[in-house]
Design an enzyme around this catalytic site. Structure first.
Site, mmCIF file in Angstrom:
data_model
loop_
_atom_site.group_PDB
_atom_site.id
_atom_site.type_symbol
_atom_site.label_atom_id
_atom_site.label_comp_id
_atom_site.label_asym_id
_atom_site.label_seq_id
_atom_site.Cartn_x
_atom_site.Cartn_y
_atom_site.Cartn_z
ATOM 1 N N ARG A 93 -36.951 37.609 47.913
ATOM 2 C CA ARG A 93 -38.396 37.790 47.948
ATOM 3 C C ARG A 93 -39.003 36.702 48.840
ATOM 4 O O ARG A 93 -38.998 35.526 48.471
ATOM 5 C CB ARG A 93 -39.015 37.709 46.547
ATOM 6 C CG ARG A 93 -40.541 37.884 46.586
ATOM 7 C CD ARG A 93 -41.161 38.034 45.220
ATOM 8 N NE ARG A 93 -41.176 36.795 44.447
ATOM 9 C CZ ARG A 93 -41.833 36.658 43.290
ATOM 10 N NH1 ARG A 93 -42.508 37.679 42.787
ATOM 11 N NH2 ARG A 93 -41.792 35.516 42.632
ATOM 12 N N GLU A 148 -48.768 44.360 42.132
ATOM 13 C CA GLU A 148 -49.110 43.377 41.106
ATOM 14 C C GLU A 148 -50.608 43.086 41.018
ATOM 15 O O GLU A 148 -51.018 42.030 40.524
ATOM 16 C CB GLU A 148 -48.325 42.076 41.328
ATOM 17 C CG GLU A 148 -48.265 41.603 42.761
ATOM 18 C CD GLU A 148 -47.220 40.519 42.968
ATOM 19 O OE1 GLU A 148 -46.890 39.803 42.013
ATOM 20 O OE2 GLU A 148 -46.737 40.377 44.104
ATOM 21 N N HIS A 186 -42.243 31.497 45.035
ATOM 22 C CA HIS A 186 -42.661 30.437 44.117
ATOM 23 C C HIS A 186 -41.607 29.344 43.931
ATOM 24 O O HIS A 186 -41.945 28.262 43.437
ATOM 25 C CB HIS A 186 -43.016 31.038 42.757
ATOM 26 C CG HIS A 186 -44.232 31.908 42.784
ATOM 27 N ND1 HIS A 186 -45.481 31.436 43.104
ATOM 28 C CD2 HIS A 186 -44.391 33.231 42.544
ATOM 29 C CE1 HIS A 186 -46.367 32.411 43.054
ATOM 30 N NE2 HIS A 186 -45.730 33.526 42.721
ATOM 31 N N ASP A 238 -48.809 38.628 37.623
ATOM 32 C CA ASP A 238 -50.008 38.691 38.451
ATOM 33 C C ASP A 238 -50.898 39.857 38.055
ATOM 34 O O ASP A 238 -52.131 39.755 38.117
ATOM 35 C CB ASP A 238 -49.621 38.794 39.927
ATOM 36 C CG ASP A 238 -49.242 37.447 40.520
ATOM 37 O OD1 ASP A 238 -50.128 36.589 40.643
ATOM 38 O OD2 ASP A 238 -48.066 37.252 40.841
ATOM 39 N N ASP A 264 -31.746 39.004 59.667
ATOM 40 C CA ASP A 264 -30.724 38.436 60.546
ATOM 41 C C ASP A 264 -29.786 37.505 59.780
ATOM 42 O O ASP A 264 -28.607 37.361 60.125
ATOM 43 C CB ASP A 264 -31.370 37.670 61.697
ATOM 44 C CG ASP A 264 -31.922 38.573 62.791
ATOM 45 O OD1 ASP A 264 -31.652 39.790 62.743
ATOM 46 O OD2 ASP A 264 -32.632 38.067 63.685
#
Length: 267
Positions: free
Chosen positions: A73, A152, A48, A178, A87
């Site tokens: 996230r 969620e 977000h 959520d 990586d």
């Protein structure tokens, strides 16, 4: 040299609750400031917040001077994006909107090198291995990756027991915002039904031998979730803290004039 030790994963294994903060301002300077505060972990949000791979790397670099664990996230659990984040040096991932066993198994597959998984091998080129300087990285990397999945939705809750039983899932994180929306309580993550669902999920996660986490800035809920044995908790966000501090500063700035005026009127 082996892969760096994942202090967040080690702390969870040792049963030490980890307290963190959401980092959504997408700025290495604010990330550096927060890294020095004393949080155990800081979550760099690509779902977000206006972050991308390069800004995430810059924030991990800014945090690296401090004993704080960066968690990332991604916007979704796509294998190609997970590969890039690993990586780049991320060792702990929180994957949003996990709702099924197949999805969870695919995520485990994505964070492991063959033959255990399908992570692409490019260690000689990347930050995670010290750009090839850590000769034992390929052999030791899998053990230091911490995979957290975010539950969620009601569908995710229905599949929670089966997801928690999957080897390679280190922790399950409840997303109250959520979840509240999916339960019909949009904008009210502190609703009693949501709180009850989170606490029930904690019990189920712990019964499976996995670690449980949650995000809330509500002091009452922080206390409730701590009492329930939450293993890792985010207690707010940089955005929320900045907004709150700004509101307090603005309200306080001329409060003495208001007080003086009131006294004069009452004189």
């Amino acid at each position: 040299m082996p892969a760096p030790k994942n202090r967040f994963k080690a702390a969870l294994r040792e049963g030490r609750r980890q307290t963190g903060l959401w980092v959504a301002l997408a700025n290495p300077l604010s990330a550096e400031l927060l890294a020095g505060v004393g949080f155990d972990w800081l979550l760099i949000d690509l779902e977000h917040a206006p972050n991308d791979l390069r800004s995430a790397i810059a924030q991990m670099q800014a945090m690296s001077a401090f004993p704080v664990a960066p968690v990332i996230r991604p916007p979704m659990g796509e294998a190609w994006l997970i590969k890039q984040l690993l990586d780049a040096g991320c060792q702990t991932l929180l994957i949003p909107m996990v709702e099924s066993v197949d999805q969870a198994k695919a995520l485990v597959d994505a964070v492991r090198y063959p033959p255990a998984g399908q992570r692409g091998v490019g260690a000689a080129l990347v930050r995670a291995s010290g750009f090839g300087a850590e000769a034992d990285y390929l052999r030791t990397a899998d053990a230091e990756i911490c995979l957290l999945v975010q539950i969620e939705t009601r569908k995710g809750l229905a599949a929670l027991d089966a997801i928690a039983a999957i080897e390679g899932i280190d922790g399950l994180f409840l997303g109250p915002a959520d979840l509240a929306a999916d339960m019909g309580h949009l904008g009210n993550p502190g609703h009693e039904a949501v709180r009850a669902a989170v606490l029930d999920a904690f019990l189920r996660i712990k019964r499976a031998g996995k670690k449980c986490g949650v995000l809330t800035s509500d002091q009452r809920l922080i206390a409730d979730y701590a009492a329930a044995g939450v293993d890792f908790i985010a207690i707010g966000s940089d955005v929320g803290l900045l907004r709150e501090a700004a509101n307090v500063a603005l309200a306080r700035a001329f409060s003495s004039e208001v007080d003086t005026g009131s006294r004069e009127e009452n004189a």
